[in-house]
Design an enzyme around this catalytic site. Structure first.
Site, PDB file in Angstrom:
ATOM      1  N   CYS A  10       0.837  -1.187   0.000  1.00  0.00           N
ATOM      2  CA  CYS A  10       0.000   0.000   0.000  1.00  0.00           C
ATOM      3  C   CYS A  10       0.881   1.249   0.000  1.00  0.00           C
ATOM      4  O   CYS A  10       1.856   1.259   0.721  1.00  0.00           O
ATOM      5  CB  CYS A  10      -0.831  -0.012   1.276  1.00  0.00           C
ATOM      6  SG  CYS A  10      -2.533   0.247   0.988  1.00  0.00           S
ATOM      7  N   PRO A  11       0.613   2.283  -0.731  1.00  0.00           N
ATOM      8  CA  PRO A  11      -0.589   2.527  -1.546  1.00  0.00           C
ATOM      9  C   PRO A  11      -0.468   2.086  -3.007  1.00  0.00           C
ATOM     10  O   PRO A  11      -1.330   2.422  -3.811  1.00  0.00           O
ATOM     11  CB  PRO A  11      -0.685   4.054  -1.487  1.00  0.00           C
ATOM     12  CG  PRO A  11       0.743   4.510  -1.467  1.00  0.00           C
ATOM     13  CD  PRO A  11       1.496   3.461  -0.699  1.00  0.00           C
TER      14      PRO A  11
END
Lengths: 77, 400
Positions: free
Chosen positions: A14-15
């Site tokens: 993530c992201p």
């Protein structure tokens, strides 16, 4: 499922799964379908992709799990 | 959206940041879970920008008496943070949090570029969930000590009793190194590891610690009928001593949360109540699927067995539910006598009302509680990432 493009974000932290998805979907035409592959155990990416699609006006048309890989089909809004 | 958006520039910066930590031009401050814990204990102010998705935030967040919050998912900030700048106070410490850290670094970076002085949470909510803060509860007879390990993000409490270079652990979490290192630091050898019951809300570290240290692992046999490993059966009246001055750890059968639930009286001063009695709530009887069957046990334990004990005993539970239950030093404890006066769950005279309180309108069951039970039985062996995911979220072992 007939998809215009397949995007593999397995193993990305993530992201990045959403960053890449967003970039690729930006290159598609409205109504075209993008197939995204993530690790089925990556619950975070799974939830975030669904929430992101909803908030961005895209349609999550189908998802299925096979051999530990989760596939999403998102239709560009 | 043009191809060369503000976001692309940030993204490039983000990659550079990832590759050149220390050489970055913009200061990004890191806050550890330990530092956040101090702010909880000191009732400091903190503004938390939580960039997880809304359902994750609503389910579980960092709690503090004087913390305030803004929840904007990171994927809504990919074009920039300009729109939320007005919602971020200038006069408070600002902490950006996310699930595992990556997205909060990105957002903290963007906020720093916009001129704000912000922190991100090291390791994200994953680290917050795993942080253990040891707090000394008291000195024991003849020089021993009892420590409480507060798992602040999840509300789990575990214990180390120490005497003359020997230690016993009760309800240890899967962060086994924390206990082993702590024992090493204070010069104690872990001799006994107990679980008060088969846990459903978190993965026990008991078996693993016993394997690593050669300690004896004790479990109540009535909770252990399906376990796949060897253990020492923990039964009512068992009396274990540590150190040659014999700190007494006396087992007290106290079913209700599970059929095997066992409490401990330590040094005749402390009642380790497991998941039967908490400071502001009582145990729930449904996590092994038998609420109706176990209500009577729970009632008898709380209203008869515990009633016969000295009101001067200090209750040390295996959980807290809300941050208000923390004492000023961060510990969680209360006199049994005070709980008999103030804890609502101990003051329901009508048995049928008690029955409906603990079987109806229960809070949702803990995340993955069946898989957690199977892991604690040794039936499944999920890897560390899977274990983390199973434990995500708050504990929900109580009814108020």
């Amino acid at each position: 499922m007939d998809s215009a493009k397949v995007l593999d974000v397995k193993g990305l932290a993530c992201p990045m799964p959403i960053v890449k998805t967003r970039k690729v979907i930006g290159e598609l035409d409205s109504g075209q379908v993008l197939e995204i592959e993530i690790h089925a155990t990556d619950k975070g990416a799974k939830n975030d992709l669904a929430a992101w699609a909803a908030s961005g006006g895209h349609e999550l048309i189908q998802h299925e799990e096979e051999h530990g890989v989760l596939k999403f089909w998102i239709k560009k809004g | 959206m043009d191809g060369n958006s503000n976001w692309d520039r940030k993204l490039i910066f983000f990659f550079e940041f990832e590759n050149t930590i220390g050489g970055s031009k913009v200061t990004i401050n890191v806050m550890t879970s330990g530092e956040v814990t101090k702010k909880v204990y000191n009732r400091e102010e903190l503004f938390i920008l939580d960039v997880r998705n809304q359902s994750d935030f609503q389910d579980w967040k960092i709690e503090g008496a004087n913390f305030s919050y803004l929840n904007i998912p990171y994927f809504e900030l990919l074009d920039g943070v300009e729109e939320i700048l007005g919602e971020i106070p200038a006069d408070k410490n600002i902490l950006v949090t996310c699930a595992k850290e990556g997205s909060s670094v990105m957002v903290a970076e963007m906020l720093s570029e916009a001129g704000l002085n912000v922190f991100y949470l090291e390791g994200g909510m994953k680290a917050w969930s795993e942080h253990l803060e040891p707090v000394k509860i008291a000195d024991l007879t003849d020089g021993g000590q009892i420590y409480q390990f507060v798992r602040i993000g999840k509300g789990c409490l575990s214990y180390m009793v120490v005497s003359n270079g020997e230690a016993a652990l009760i309800d240890a979490t899967r962060m086994t190194d924390v206990y082993i290192d702590f024992a090493k630091r204070i010069g104690a050898t872990i001799k006994h590891v107990f679980d008060t019951h088969l846990h459903a809300d978190h993965i026990s570290g008991g078996r693993s610690i016993a394997q690593k240290t050669g300690a004896t692992y004790w479990l109540p046999p009535k909770d252990a009928t399906e376990v796949t490993f060897k253990y020492s059966p923990l039964e009512d009246g068992n009396d274990v001593s540590i150190g040659h001055t014999t700190i007494q750890i006396q087992a007290l059968y106290s079913p209700g949360h599970t059929i095997g639930s066992t409490s401990f009286v330590v040094d005749q001063k402390f009642l380790l109540s497991g998941d039967i009695l908490f400071v502001d709530s009582i145990g729930r009887p449904d996590l092994a699927g038998k609420a109706e069957d176990w209500v009577s046990d729970l009632r008898e334990t709380l209203y008869s067995r515990y009633k016969e004990l000295s009101g001067e005993l200090i209750v040390l539970p295996a959980h807290f539910m809300i941050i208000d239950e923390l004492n000023e030093d961060g510990s969680v404890s209360e006199k049994l006598g005070t709980l008999f006066e103030k804890n609502h769950g101990l003051n329901i005279a009508d048995e049928s009302k008690f029955r409906s309180l603990v079987t109806e309108n229960l809070p949702p069951q803990p995340n993955a509680y069946q898989e957690i039970r199977e892991t604690n039985m040794g039936k499944i062996n999920p890897d560390i990432d899977k274990q983390r995911e199973m434990e995500i979220g708050p504990n929900r072992c109580a009814v108020r």
